[in-house]
Scaffold this motif. Structure first.
Motif, PDB file in Angstrom:
ATOM      1  N   LEU A 173      -9.159   4.720   3.545  1.00 59.42           N
ATOM      2  CA  LEU A 173      -7.917   4.924   2.760  1.00 59.42           C
ATOM      3  C   LEU A 173      -7.433   6.376   3.116  1.00 59.42           C
ATOM      4  O   LEU A 173      -6.355   6.830   2.599  1.00 59.42           O
ATOM      5  CB  LEU A 173      -8.646   4.896   1.399  1.00 59.42           C
ATOM      6  CG  LEU A 173      -7.654   5.086   0.124  1.00 59.42           C
ATOM      7  CD1 LEU A 173      -6.423   4.063   0.168  1.00 59.42           C
ATOM      8  CD2 LEU A 173      -8.403   5.205  -1.271  1.00 59.42           C
ATOM      9  N   TRP A 208      -7.684   7.448  -5.265  1.00 58.48           N
ATOM     10  CA  TRP A 208      -7.059   6.174  -5.063  1.00 58.48           C
ATOM     11  C   TRP A 208      -5.908   6.703  -4.304  1.00 58.48           C
ATOM     12  O   TRP A 208      -5.146   8.041  -4.512  1.00 58.48           O
ATOM     13  CB  TRP A 208      -6.578   5.344  -6.505  1.00 58.48           C
ATOM     14  CG  TRP A 208      -5.710   6.304  -7.270  1.00 58.48           C
ATOM     15  CD1 TRP A 208      -4.423   6.302  -7.160  1.00 58.48           C
ATOM     16  CD2 TRP A 208      -6.287   7.103  -8.322  1.00 58.48           C
ATOM     17  NE1 TRP A 208      -4.047   6.897  -8.523  1.00 58.48           N
ATOM     18  CE2 TRP A 208      -5.124   7.318  -9.133  1.00 58.48           C
ATOM     19  CE3 TRP A 208      -7.760   7.194  -8.881  1.00 58.48           C
ATOM     20  CZ2 TRP A 208      -5.208   8.179 -10.379  1.00 58.48           C
ATOM     21  CZ3 TRP A 208      -7.752   8.019 -10.095  1.00 58.48           C
ATOM     22  CH2 TRP A 208      -6.709   8.344 -10.728  1.00 58.48           C
ATOM     23  N   GLU A 234     -14.080   1.886   6.175  1.00 58.32           N
ATOM     24  CA  GLU A 234     -13.125   2.688   5.239  1.00 58.32           C
ATOM     25  C   GLU A 234     -12.115   3.338   5.456  1.00 58.32           C
ATOM     26  O   GLU A 234     -12.514   4.364   6.466  1.00 58.32           O
ATOM     27  CB  GLU A 234     -14.003   3.412   3.952  1.00 58.32           C
ATOM     28  CG  GLU A 234     -13.305   4.193   3.033  1.00 58.32           C
ATOM     29  CD  GLU A 234     -12.616   3.120   2.166  1.00 58.32           C
ATOM     30  OE1 GLU A 234     -11.419   3.576   1.845  1.00 58.32           O
ATOM     31  OE2 GLU A 234     -13.086   2.129   1.696  1.00 58.32           O
ATOM     32  N   TRP A 240       2.877   5.498   2.285  1.00 53.23           N
ATOM     33  CA  TRP A 240       1.581   5.736   1.399  1.00 53.23           C
ATOM     34  C   TRP A 240       1.827   6.927   0.728  1.00 53.23           C
ATOM     35  O   TRP A 240       2.476   8.092   1.308  1.00 53.23           O
ATOM     36  CB  TRP A 240       0.434   6.049   2.326  1.00 53.23           C
ATOM     37  CG  TRP A 240       0.002   4.918   3.022  1.00 53.23           C
ATOM     38  CD1 TRP A 240       0.261   4.241   4.160  1.00 53.23           C
ATOM     39  CD2 TRP A 240      -1.092   3.731   2.354  1.00 53.23           C
ATOM     40  NE1 TRP A 240      -0.258   3.147   4.289  1.00 53.23           N
ATOM     41  CE2 TRP A 240      -1.010   2.635   3.500  1.00 53.23           C
ATOM     42  CE3 TRP A 240      -1.612   4.003   1.342  1.00 53.23           C
ATOM     43  CZ2 TRP A 240      -1.957   1.769   3.189  1.00 53.23           C
ATOM     44  CZ3 TRP A 240      -2.664   2.826   1.109  1.00 53.23           C
ATOM     45  CH2 TRP A 240      -2.622   1.643   1.957  1.00 53.23           C
ATOM     46  N   ASP A 247      -3.130  11.187  -1.570  1.00 52.84           N
ATOM     47  CA  ASP A 247      -4.425  11.220  -2.351  1.00 52.84           C
ATOM     48  C   ASP A 247      -4.360  11.781  -3.766  1.00 52.84           C
ATOM     49  O   ASP A 247      -4.218  12.798  -3.915  1.00 52.84           O
ATOM     50  CB  ASP A 247      -5.659  11.450  -1.397  1.00 52.84           C
ATOM     51  CG  ASP A 247      -6.891  11.279  -2.042  1.00 52.84           C
ATOM     52  OD1 ASP A 247      -6.868  10.616  -3.124  1.00 52.84           O
ATOM     53  OD2 ASP A 247      -7.817  11.870  -1.286  1.00 52.84           O
ATOM     54  N   LEU A 284      -9.899   0.612   1.022  1.00 52.25           N
ATOM     55  CA  LEU A 284      -9.052  -0.149   1.959  1.00 52.25           C
ATOM     56  C   LEU A 284     -10.173   0.060   3.103  1.00 52.25           C
ATOM     57  O   LEU A 284     -10.376   0.885   3.851  1.00 52.25           O
ATOM     58  CB  LEU A 284      -7.972   0.854   2.367  1.00 52.25           C
ATOM     59  CG  LEU A 284      -6.986   0.182   3.316  1.00 52.25           C
ATOM     60  CD1 LEU A 284      -6.276  -0.902   2.940  1.00 52.25           C
ATOM     61  CD2 LEU A 284      -6.059   1.549   3.824  1.00 52.25           C
TER      62      LEU A 284
END
Length: 391
Positions: A331, A347, A329, A340, A343, A323
């Motif tokens: 993420l 991913w 980056e 969300w 982790d 992302l």
């Protein structure tokens, strides 16, 4: 306001719950008790005792412990003029607080915010039983059974205090479905479900949820290890699973619903910026988005589905392993919170509607998808829906 009380067995907890409601409710309301086919013979005398006190407008004795029957019973009582309603499980004991009446205070709080659709109360965490105590009391139980019976994974154990002690409402996670005040129209739009699913669905529809820091309760089921050590958590967990959107999808498929008309593999990934849909430039599993200048409310949106055939109960959007926001980056940024998942070692899943910080460009690589529901439940009266309130 109508307040629905759901009970099944455990007469000690039921008496404590009803007594606290009877003593601490000073606002006019209509208590409707729904007994979900209790088979403990002491339950009926407890309920009859509070009937003699004049507590209930109505008592409903269900013939089987079925979430669908609970749902339909509540629907039978709700009327168009019922803007709010309450839901209480019979293992809740209300505590006195800094207000004249708990119900009036919760009504005030939920009506102050037009977007607030589900408001729960704060649990007294002192009743969580330490694992070492539980192991000593029940050495015959496995570690898994001990943790399940004592609600060891409950987020209320750790993340359940507001940053500001004077804050009347906070929202670290979904309010537990034990004592809730809900806005009827919002719940009708979201569709009945478990507290976790309902919390996420309401968020997707533009509502918020919260936990009152002033109205507090004891969750007596935390002490099953003392009072009801043979309480069947397996049956309880099966019942609670039946309330999830995933279970609703599985029931539809088992009932003969055509999978091709119900599910798709296409996530329909797009951005929503200030309510406007933004399509991506797409190359296989890579998606690139350009955010219009001045865009403020940015969400990465997809269909929502489930990992069918797996024990994972979460509603899922897409799994992302890259992302980039404006080429950086991001993420694992701490700013990625609402929508969300955690982790997973390379991913993160979205929940179908993931909030993003301000940016001009967005690059996404999708590493995983699921079976997506084409026709999600939109209301409580949907044909064939057998869900219920609370969890």
């Amino acid at each position: 306001m109508k307040i629905f009380i759901l009970c099944r067995n455990r007469p000690i907890y039921l008496w404590a719950c009803l007594d606290s409601l009877f003593r601490l409710t000073r606002t006019a309301c209509r208590f409707i008790l729904i007994d979900s086919a209790s088979d403990d013979p002491l339950v009926r005398p407890v309920i009859e005792g509070f009937e003699r006190r004049g507590m209930f407008e109505s008592v409903v004795w269900l013939k089987r412990n079925d979430a669908g029957l609970v749902r339909s019973t509540i629907l039978d009582f709700l009327r168009e003029e019922d803007r709010l309603f309450g839901f209480i499980e019979s293992d809740v004991l209300l505590l006195p607080g800094p207000y004249e009446c708990w119900l009036e205070r919760m009504r005030q709080l939920i009506e102050l915010d037009a977007k607030l659709a589900m408001l729960g109360s704060l649990v007294d965490a002192d009743d969580f039983v330490p694992l070492d105590v539980a192991r000593r009391i029940a050495p015959h139980l496995s570690e898994y059974e001990i943790r399940d019976l004592t609600h060891h994974e409950d987020p209320e154990r750790q993340r359940h205090r507001p940053v500001n002690p004077d804050q009347p409402i906070f929202s670290p996670h979904n309010p537990a479905g034990r004592l809730l005040i809900l806005k009827t129209d919002a719940v009708l739009r979201a569709g009945a479900a478990s507290d976790f699913d309902l919390h996420e669905r309401l968020f997707e529809l533009g509502y918020t949820t919260g936990i009152s820091t002033e109205v507090r309760h004891r969750h007596l089921s935390l002490m099953n290890i003392y009072d009801y050590p043979h309480y069947d958590m397996h049956k309880r967990n099966e019942y609670m699973y039946s309330l999830t959107y995933k279970a609703q999808t599985e029931r539809a498929l088992r009932s003969g619903e055509d999978a091709a008309s119900l599910l798709t593999k296409e996530p329909d990934l797009h951005l929503e910026v200030d309510g406007i849909r933004i399509e991506p430039e797409r190359g296989d599993k890579n998606y690139r988005f350009t955010v219009p200048p001045g865009g403020r409310n940015i969400f990465l949106v997809s269909r929502k589905g489930f990992a069918l055939g797996s024990p994972d109960r979460r509603p899922l959007g897409v799994a992302i392993d890259r992302l980039c926001l404006d080429g950086r980056e991001a993420l694992r940024d701490s700013a990625l919170v609402r929508g969300w998942r955690a982790d997973e070692g390379g991913w993160r899943w979205t929940s179908g509607r993931a909030e993003l910080p301000s940016c001009s460009t967005l690059d996404v690589h999708v590493v995983g998808t699921v079976d997506y529901v084409l026709r999600p439940t939109e209301g409580l009266s949907a044909a064939g829906l057998e869900s219920g309130f609370g969890a």
